[in-house]
Motif scaffolding. Structure first.
Motif, PDB file in Angstrom:
ATOM      1  N   ASP A  19      38.497 -48.602  32.646  1.00  0.00           N
ATOM      2  CA  ASP A  19      37.599 -48.652  31.487  1.00  0.00           C
ATOM      3  C   ASP A  19      38.154 -49.659  30.470  1.00  0.00           C
ATOM      4  O   ASP A  19      39.339 -49.992  30.472  1.00  0.00           O
ATOM      5  CB  ASP A  19      37.554 -47.235  30.887  1.00  0.00           C
ATOM      6  CG  ASP A  19      36.882 -47.180  29.535  1.00  0.00           C
ATOM      7  OD1 ASP A  19      35.682 -47.498  29.470  1.00  0.00           O
ATOM      8  OD2 ASP A  19      37.566 -46.874  28.554  1.00  0.00           O
ATOM      9  N   ILE A  20      37.286 -50.130  29.580  1.00  0.00           N
ATOM     10  CA  ILE A  20      37.726 -51.083  28.558  1.00  0.00           C
ATOM     11  C   ILE A  20      38.023 -50.377  27.232  1.00  0.00           C
ATOM     12  O   ILE A  20      39.193 -50.131  26.901  1.00  0.00           O
ATOM     13  CB  ILE A  20      36.690 -52.223  28.348  1.00  0.00           C
ATOM     14  CG1 ILE A  20      36.482 -53.014  29.649  1.00  0.00           C
ATOM     15  CG2 ILE A  20      37.145 -53.145  27.218  1.00  0.00           C
ATOM     16  CD1 ILE A  20      35.458 -54.140  29.555  1.00  0.00           C
ATOM     17  N   ASP A  21      36.957 -49.998  26.533  1.00  0.00           N
ATOM     18  CA  ASP A  21      37.161 -49.472  25.164  1.00  0.00           C
ATOM     19  C   ASP A  21      37.834 -48.106  25.165  1.00  0.00           C
ATOM     20  O   ASP A  21      37.325 -47.163  25.746  1.00  0.00           O
ATOM     21  CB  ASP A  21      35.812 -49.404  24.438  1.00  0.00           C
ATOM     22  CG  ASP A  21      35.291 -50.797  24.122  1.00  0.00           C
ATOM     23  OD1 ASP A  21      34.209 -51.146  24.628  1.00  0.00           O
ATOM     24  OD2 ASP A  21      35.998 -51.552  23.439  1.00  0.00           O
ATOM     25  N   THR A  61      32.622 -50.492  32.103  1.00  0.00           N
ATOM     26  CA  THR A  61      32.370 -50.243  30.678  1.00  0.00           C
ATOM     27  C   THR A  61      30.930 -49.808  30.413  1.00  0.00           C
ATOM     28  O   THR A  61      30.033 -50.078  31.219  1.00  0.00           O
ATOM     29  CB  THR A  61      32.657 -51.533  29.864  1.00  0.00           C
ATOM     30  OG1 THR A  61      32.425 -51.297  28.477  1.00  0.00           O
ATOM     31  CG2 THR A  61      31.806 -52.698  30.334  1.00  0.00           C
ATOM     32  N   GLY A  62      30.749 -49.128  29.292  1.00  0.00           N
ATOM     33  CA  GLY A  62      29.392 -48.825  28.828  1.00  0.00           C
ATOM     34  C   GLY A  62      28.805 -50.026  28.097  1.00  0.00           C
ATOM     35  O   GLY A  62      27.617 -50.052  27.786  1.00  0.00           O
ATOM     36  N   ASN A  63      29.651 -50.964  27.831  1.00  0.00           N
ATOM     37  CA  ASN A  63      29.202 -52.140  27.080  1.00  0.00           C
ATOM     38  C   ASN A  63      28.392 -53.068  27.975  1.00  0.00           C
ATOM     39  O   ASN A  63      28.227 -52.842  29.158  1.00  0.00           O
ATOM     40  CB  ASN A  63      30.420 -52.861  26.479  1.00  0.00           C
ATOM     41  CG  ASN A  63      30.122 -53.408  25.083  1.00  0.00           C
ATOM     42  OD1 ASN A  63      29.101 -54.069  24.914  1.00  0.00           O
ATOM     43  ND2 ASN A  63      30.955 -53.118  24.120  1.00  0.00           N
ATOM     44  N   THR A  90      30.641 -42.161  23.829  1.00  0.00           N
ATOM     45  CA  THR A  90      31.877 -42.775  24.357  1.00  0.00           C
ATOM     46  C   THR A  90      32.922 -42.924  23.264  1.00  0.00           C
ATOM     47  O   THR A  90      33.957 -43.512  23.480  1.00  0.00           O
ATOM     48  CB  THR A  90      31.574 -44.177  24.901  1.00  0.00           C
ATOM     49  OG1 THR A  90      31.221 -45.011  23.769  1.00  0.00           O
ATOM     50  CG2 THR A  90      30.455 -44.154  25.917  1.00  0.00           C
ATOM     51  N   TYR A 148      32.538 -44.856  20.945  1.00  0.00           N
ATOM     52  CA  TYR A 148      32.240 -46.183  20.380  1.00  0.00           C
ATOM     53  C   TYR A 148      30.745 -46.365  20.181  1.00  0.00           C
ATOM     54  O   TYR A 148      30.308 -47.199  19.394  1.00  0.00           O
ATOM     55  CB  TYR A 148      32.792 -47.276  21.307  1.00  0.00           C
ATOM     56  CG  TYR A 148      34.298 -47.207  21.399  1.00  0.00           C
ATOM     57  CD1 TYR A 148      34.923 -46.422  22.373  1.00  0.00           C
ATOM     58  CD2 TYR A 148      35.111 -47.863  20.470  1.00  0.00           C
ATOM     59  CE1 TYR A 148      36.302 -46.316  22.431  1.00  0.00           C
ATOM     60  CE2 TYR A 148      36.494 -47.754  20.523  1.00  0.00           C
ATOM     61  CZ  TYR A 148      37.079 -46.975  21.507  1.00  0.00           C
ATOM     62  OH  TYR A 148      38.445 -46.848  21.561  1.00  0.00           O
ATOM     63  N   ALA A 149      29.972 -45.608  20.936  1.00  0.00           N
ATOM     64  CA  ALA A 149      28.511 -45.659  20.806  1.00  0.00           C
ATOM     65  C   ALA A 149      27.956 -44.395  21.444  1.00  0.00           C
ATOM     66  O   ALA A 149      28.642 -43.736  22.240  1.00  0.00           O
ATOM     67  CB  ALA A 149      27.949 -46.887  21.526  1.00  0.00           C
ATOM     68  N   HIS A 178      25.036 -43.436  23.986  1.00  0.00           N
ATOM     69  CA  HIS A 178      24.146 -44.106  24.930  1.00  0.00           C
ATOM     70  C   HIS A 178      22.981 -43.198  25.296  1.00  0.00           C
ATOM     71  O   HIS A 178      23.191 -42.022  25.636  1.00  0.00           O
ATOM     72  CB  HIS A 178      24.913 -44.503  26.198  1.00  0.00           C
ATOM     73  CG  HIS A 178      25.971 -45.531  25.964  1.00  0.00           C
ATOM     74  ND1 HIS A 178      25.851 -46.848  26.345  1.00  0.00           N
ATOM     75  CD2 HIS A 178      27.170 -45.441  25.331  1.00  0.00           C
ATOM     76  CE1 HIS A 178      26.931 -47.525  25.977  1.00  0.00           C
ATOM     77  NE2 HIS A 178      27.744 -46.692  25.363  1.00  0.00           N
ATOM     78  N   LYS A 201      28.932 -44.660  35.885  1.00  0.00           N
ATOM     79  CA  LYS A 201      29.980 -45.555  36.395  1.00  0.00           C
ATOM     80  C   LYS A 201      30.400 -45.160  37.814  1.00  0.00           C
ATOM     81  O   LYS A 201      30.864 -45.995  38.589  1.00  0.00           O
ATOM     82  CB  LYS A 201      31.200 -45.517  35.477  1.00  0.00           C
ATOM     83  CG  LYS A 201      31.018 -46.195  34.124  1.00  0.00           C
ATOM     84  CD  LYS A 201      32.348 -46.263  33.382  1.00  0.00           C
ATOM     85  CE  LYS A 201      32.196 -46.730  31.958  1.00  0.00           C
ATOM     86  NZ  LYS A 201      33.500 -46.820  31.240  1.00  0.00           N
ATOM     87  N   ASP A 205      38.938 -43.122  29.386  1.00  0.00           N
ATOM     88  CA  ASP A 205      39.191 -42.337  28.158  1.00  0.00           C
ATOM     89  C   ASP A 205      38.049 -41.448  27.725  1.00  0.00           C
ATOM     90  O   ASP A 205      38.221 -40.654  26.786  1.00  0.00           O
ATOM     91  CB  ASP A 205      39.501 -43.301  27.001  1.00  0.00           C
ATOM     92  CG  ASP A 205      38.213 -43.913  26.440  1.00  0.00           C
ATOM     93  OD1 ASP A 205      37.978 -43.790  25.217  1.00  0.00           O
ATOM     94  OD2 ASP A 205      37.434 -44.456  27.228  1.00  0.00           O
ATOM     95  N   ASN A 235      31.985 -40.956  29.610  1.00  0.00           N
ATOM     96  CA  ASN A 235      31.253 -41.879  30.508  1.00  0.00           C
ATOM     97  C   ASN A 235      32.125 -42.375  31.653  1.00  0.00           C
ATOM     98  O   ASN A 235      31.666 -43.160  32.492  1.00  0.00           O
ATOM     99  CB  ASN A 235      30.651 -43.048  29.705  1.00  0.00           C
ATOM    100  CG  ASN A 235      31.700 -44.017  29.178  1.00  0.00           C
ATOM    101  OD1 ASN A 235      32.822 -43.629  28.840  1.00  0.00           O
ATOM    102  ND2 ASN A 235      31.350 -45.292  29.138  1.00  0.00           N
TER     103      ASN A 235
HETATM  104  O1  LIG Z   1      30.379 -49.335  25.199  1.00  0.00           O
HETATM  105  C1  LIG Z   1      30.811 -48.209  24.935  1.00  0.00           C
HETATM  106  O2  LIG Z   1      30.175 -47.311  24.386  1.00  0.00           O
HETATM  107  C2  LIG Z   1      32.235 -47.859  25.310  1.00  0.00           C
HETATM  108  O3  LIG Z   1      32.631 -48.674  26.291  1.00  0.00           O
HETATM  109  P1  LIG Z   1      33.715 -48.249  27.413  1.00  0.00           P
HETATM  110  O4  LIG Z   1      32.943 -47.593  28.528  1.00  0.00           O
HETATM  111  O5  LIG Z   1      34.316 -49.575  27.768  1.00  0.00           O
HETATM  112  O6  LIG Z   1      34.686 -47.301  26.756  1.00  0.00           O
END
Ligand SMILES: O=C(O)COP(=O)(O)O
Ligand SMILES: [Mg+2]
Length: 226
Positions: free
Chosen positions: A9-11, A40-42, A137, A139-140, A142, A150, A173, A176
């Motif tokens: 995962d990224i964020d 990522t969810g991004n 997540t 961070y957002a 969805h 994923k 983390d 998602n």
């Molecule tokens: O885009 C997001 O909400 C979080 O992204 P992630 O899956 O890389 O943690």
């Protein structure tokens, strides 16, 4: 057990607490002799740019599995239900002031600013016939199809790379990442992970964020699993 690839995962996993890219995690990924997939969810261009700048091969899972590419020089495969997500968005917009994140570049789902009551929105959605779920997540939030995640993205991408999903070890983390952990052969949650992802993890690191990703890879290396 020996894994043939890593999906990470990224964020919140290869970033710092302030969301900057964690350079220790970058350095660690660059030492690996197996393919490293970013998941990522991004949006897709975020994932591809990250892969390129880190020095990976361009195999990415974006939009929570709604977008998958195996290399930079091929187009992404998109699968999602933006139309259904838009219906859910319109319905929720009657109850909350919602702000979309990156709507121009997002093709299969909707990401929202985390400034509304998630549980209230979930309860309202339950009264509607949409095959939609809300995933936070950190961070957002969805609005996404329940048929895309994923884990399904990993199964698709693994096949394109000549692997099985079980050949991957997954690191992440948040909620998602849970399906990706279940599809992969082994799942590692970083210490800052939420309870959902820790529930399905095979191992949880002591360290958080990018330091956790470094610890996870060192744990795999010390066991000869990667
Ligand atoms: O885009 C997001 O909400 C979080 O992204 P992630 O899956 O890389 O943690
Ligand atoms: Mg994350």
């Amino acid at each position: 057990m020996k894994f043939k690839a890593l999906v990470i995962d990224i964020d919140g996993t290869i970033t710092c607490k302030n969301r900057e890219l964690h350079l220790g995690a970058v350095k660690k990924m660059r030492t690996l002799n197996v393919p490293v997939v970013l998941a990522t969810g991004n949006i897709l261009c975020y994932a591809r740019t990250a892969s390129r700048l880190i020095g990976l091969g361009g195999a990415v899972i974006a939009e929570n599995g709604g977008a998958v590419t195996v290399r930079y020089d091929v187009n992404g495969i998109f699968e999602g239900s933006l139309e259904e997500c838009e219906k859910a968005f319109s319905f929720l917009s009657q109850h909350f002031k919602l702000t979309k994140l990156d709507p121009t570049y997002r093709k299969t789902e909707i990401a929202l600013r985390r400034d509304f009551d998630l549980e209230e929105a979930r309860s309202l959605l339950e009264t509607q016939p949409f095959d939609i779920e809300l995933v936070d997540t950190k961070y957002a939030i969805h609005i996404k199809s329940i048929k895309i995640n994923k884990g399904i993205g990993l199964q698709k991408l693994a096949g394109m790379m000549g692997f099985e999903a079980e050949d991957f070890v997954a690191i992440g983390d948040s909620a998602n990442d849970a399906e990706m952990f279940e599809a992969a052969g082994f799942g590692i949650a970083v210490a800052n992970g939420d309870e959902r992802v820790k529930e399905v993890a095979n191992y949880v690191t002591e360290a958080s964020f990018g330091d956790g990703a470094v610890e996870a890879i060192e744990f795999l290396e010390s066991n000869g699993w990667i």
